[in-house]
Design an enzyme around this catalytic site. Structure first.
Site, PDB file in Angstrom:
ATOM      1  N   LYS A  26       1.239  -0.858   0.018  1.00 31.08           N
ATOM      2  CA  LYS A  26      -0.220   0.045   0.376  1.00 31.08           C
ATOM      3  C   LYS A  26       0.722   1.414  -0.019  1.00 31.08           C
ATOM      4  O   LYS A  26       2.177   1.121   0.111  1.00 31.08           O
ATOM      5  CB  LYS A  26      -0.873   0.142   1.575  1.00 31.08           C
TER       6      LYS A  26
HETATM    7  C1  LIG Z   1      -5.277  -4.752   1.830  1.00 29.60           C
HETATM    8  C2  LIG Z   1      -7.083  -4.337   1.514  1.00 29.60           C
HETATM    9  C3  LIG Z   1      -7.652  -4.442   2.561  1.00 29.60           C
HETATM   10  C4  LIG Z   1      -7.568  -5.480   3.925  1.00 29.60           C
HETATM   11  O1  LIG Z   1      -6.039  -4.431   4.208  1.00 29.60           O
HETATM   12  P1  LIG Z   1      -5.258  -5.532   5.798  1.00 29.60           P
HETATM   13  O2  LIG Z   1      -3.859  -4.579   6.314  1.00 29.60           O
HETATM   14  O3  LIG Z   1      -4.382  -6.546   4.828  1.00 29.60           O
HETATM   15  O4  LIG Z   1      -5.862  -5.961   6.731  1.00 29.60           O
HETATM   16  C5  LIG Z   1      -8.668  -4.619   2.822  1.00 29.60           C
HETATM   17  N1  LIG Z   1      -9.100  -3.696   1.436  1.00 29.60           N
HETATM   18  C6  LIG Z   1      -8.807  -2.937   0.419  1.00 29.60           C
HETATM   19  C7  LIG Z   1      -9.421  -3.063  -0.998  1.00 29.60           C
HETATM   20  C8  LIG Z   1      -7.283  -3.405   0.651  1.00 29.60           C
HETATM   21  O5  LIG Z   1      -6.020  -3.349  -0.477  1.00 29.60           O
END
Ligand SMILES: *Cc1c(COP(=O)(O)O)cnc(C)c1O
Length: 379
Positions: free
Chosen positions: A182
């Site tokens: 991210k």
């Molecule tokens: C990465 C992601 C999540 C979940 O996040 P985590 O930190 O991996 O639990 C939720 N929604 C979307 C759209 C994502 O890309």
């Protein structure tokens, strides 16, 4: 070294920030968490931010704070990671799925309205790939009694029509993830922003087993006294993670600029490659966060499969975002969903492929990726 589709950008300042916490007094429940929360709230221009141990935990807490339970329905984009919809099921509610616009790859007022029922309590629009979802029109379509939980996991650092993504001028809550792919990383970690102090209290409580955020003032039981009013979890973010996030956030503008530069180069290089359908761009003053750069292979499934395999053979780890959530076996078996529910998402899924896109991707590496795509699709 294989080229992944996404990866973190860690520097010496990040390492020093983490080391400082390790030498200090607080590994968890300390000042680094509060400082990271304040920094994210300021950056997003949101009144409050509450940190969580992951984006998934943050979504679970948001579904709880929204008051969702048995008999309620939540409408998620069908083009997302499962967690966006799983959060409804965690609290006993039913996940439903809205189709996307083929232009923006986000849900719209129309696609959401098509799934509204008297039981709808929450909408989870996803800022897909980092492009802000149209929250204003969704709000007009659903009214003020339905909670909007913006899944902004792709979009920290993006700008929507009403300012920074996550400012919560329209959404009740916005959820972020700090997984290494991210736009900023804490390892694992997440955050919810909100403008509603009552939601903030519920989020803080849920993160800490359901204990009330403030000491209960109505009793003189003693200074230790806290009451558990709800069933929560330990979803706290540690100070170690928070320090990394705080340090990363200082460079987020550089990260987003770098991601936009990567995206622009792909756009230039693929401009006359007919087999490549380019992703939607943001129009200024909006800003795309480019968590993902997703092309579509025009002729669909077979060519996409061939491209994925060929890139893999060349050590380029492109990825597919996403299998439509409702087509996962658990969703089919639990809710009876199947093919045909969201035709635009299914068509999109047939051709989509996320190419490497992250700040530290060198132009030479990117050229290797682009050449591999062009050579493979022109054969
Ligand atoms: C990465 C992601 C999540 C979940 O996040 P985590 O930190 O991996 O639990 C939720 N929604 C979307 C759209 C994502 O890309």
């Amino acid at each position: 070294m294989p080229i992944p589709y996404g990866r973190q950008a860690i520097n010496d300042d990040d390492v020093a920030a983490v080391a400082e916490v390790l030498r200090g007094d607080w590994l968890t429940q300390g000042p680094s968490v509060t400082s990271f929360e304040q920094a994210v709230a300021d950056f997003c221009e949101a009144p409050y931010a509450v940190a969580f141990s992951s984006g998934t935990a943050a979504l679970h807490a948001a579904a709880f704070a929204a008051g969702l339970g048995k008999g309620d329905e939540l409408i998620s984009s069908a083009l997302t990671f499962s967690a966006s919809a799983n959060c409804a099921a965690y609290v006993g509610a039913t996940p439903r799925f809205a189709d996307i616009s083929g232009e923006t790859l986000n849900v719209t007022a129309e696609t959401v309205a098509a799934r509204l029922t008297p039981r709808t309590r929450a909408i989870v629009p996803v800022d897909f790939a980092g492009l802000a979802a149209p929250l204003d029109e969704i709000r007009r379509a659903v009214g003020n009694d339905v909670r909007i939980i913006e899944d902004a996991a792709h979009a920290l650092g993006g700008q929507g029509p009403d300012g920074p993504v996550g400012n919560c001028s329209v959404a009740d809550m916005a959820v972020f993830s700090f997984h290494p792919v991210k736009t900023i990383a804490t390892g694992e970690g997440g955050m919810v922003t909100t403008a509603d102090v009552a939601l903030r209290e519920r989020l803080v409580s849920f993160r800490n087993h359901g204990f009330s955020a403030q000491p209960t003032l109505l009793t003189d039981e003693g200074g230790w006294y806290r009451e558990q009013h709800d069933l929560g979890f330990n979803y706290r973010l540690s100070d170690i993670h928070a320090a990394l996030g705080r340090s990363q956030l200082r460079r987020i503008d550089d990260f987003i600029v770098a991601r936009n530069a990567v995206a622009q180069r792909y756009r230039d290089w693929f401009a006359d490659v007919d087999e490549v359908i380019l992703p939607p761009a943001a129009t200024a003053p909006q800003r795309h966060a480019y968590h993902l750069f997703v092309i579509q292979v025009r002729s669909g499934r077979e060519q996409r499969r061939r491209l994925y395999d060929e890139l893999r053979r060349r050590d380029i780890y492109a990825q597919v975002h996403y299998v439509p959530v409702y087509l996962h076996p658990w969703y089919r078996e639990t809710f009876g969903y199947g093919p045909g529910l969201c035709p635009t998402v299914e068509r999109y899924y047939d051709g989509c492929l996320s190419l490497p896109c992250f700040p530290m991707l060198t132009e030479a590496e990117q050229r290797t990726v682009a050449n591999a795509v062009i050579e493979t699709l022109r054969v």
